[in-house]
Write a protein that holds these residues in place. Structure first.
Motif: not given
Length: 68
Positions: A31, A46, A50-51, A53
């Motif tokens: 992240y 956003d 993905e990272e 989450r």
């Protein structure tokens, strides 16, 4: 009515944070790399979803696995 109990619970959660972060080092690093690669001027909502989450899910798993 006192808010003392709220602050005690919050402090307890914050005390656990270093161990949770240690358990999720790989996800935290991914992240961080994503955010750093985007740069402060280019970071958009956003962009690293993905990272983020993956890191959040790791924190949840680690929090469930460790005793309070």
């Amino acid at each position: 009515m006192s808010g003392r109990g709220v602050w005690q619970r919050a402090r307890a959660r914050f005390r656990r944070f270093p161990s949770l972060l240690a358990a999720c080092g790989e996800q935290a690093a991914a992240y961080g790399r994503c955010v750093a690669a985007a740069g402060p001027a280019e970071l958009r909502r956003d962009a690293c979803l993905e990272e983020f989450r993956a890191l959040r899910d790791c924190f949840v798993r680690a929090a469930k696995a460790t005793p309070q």
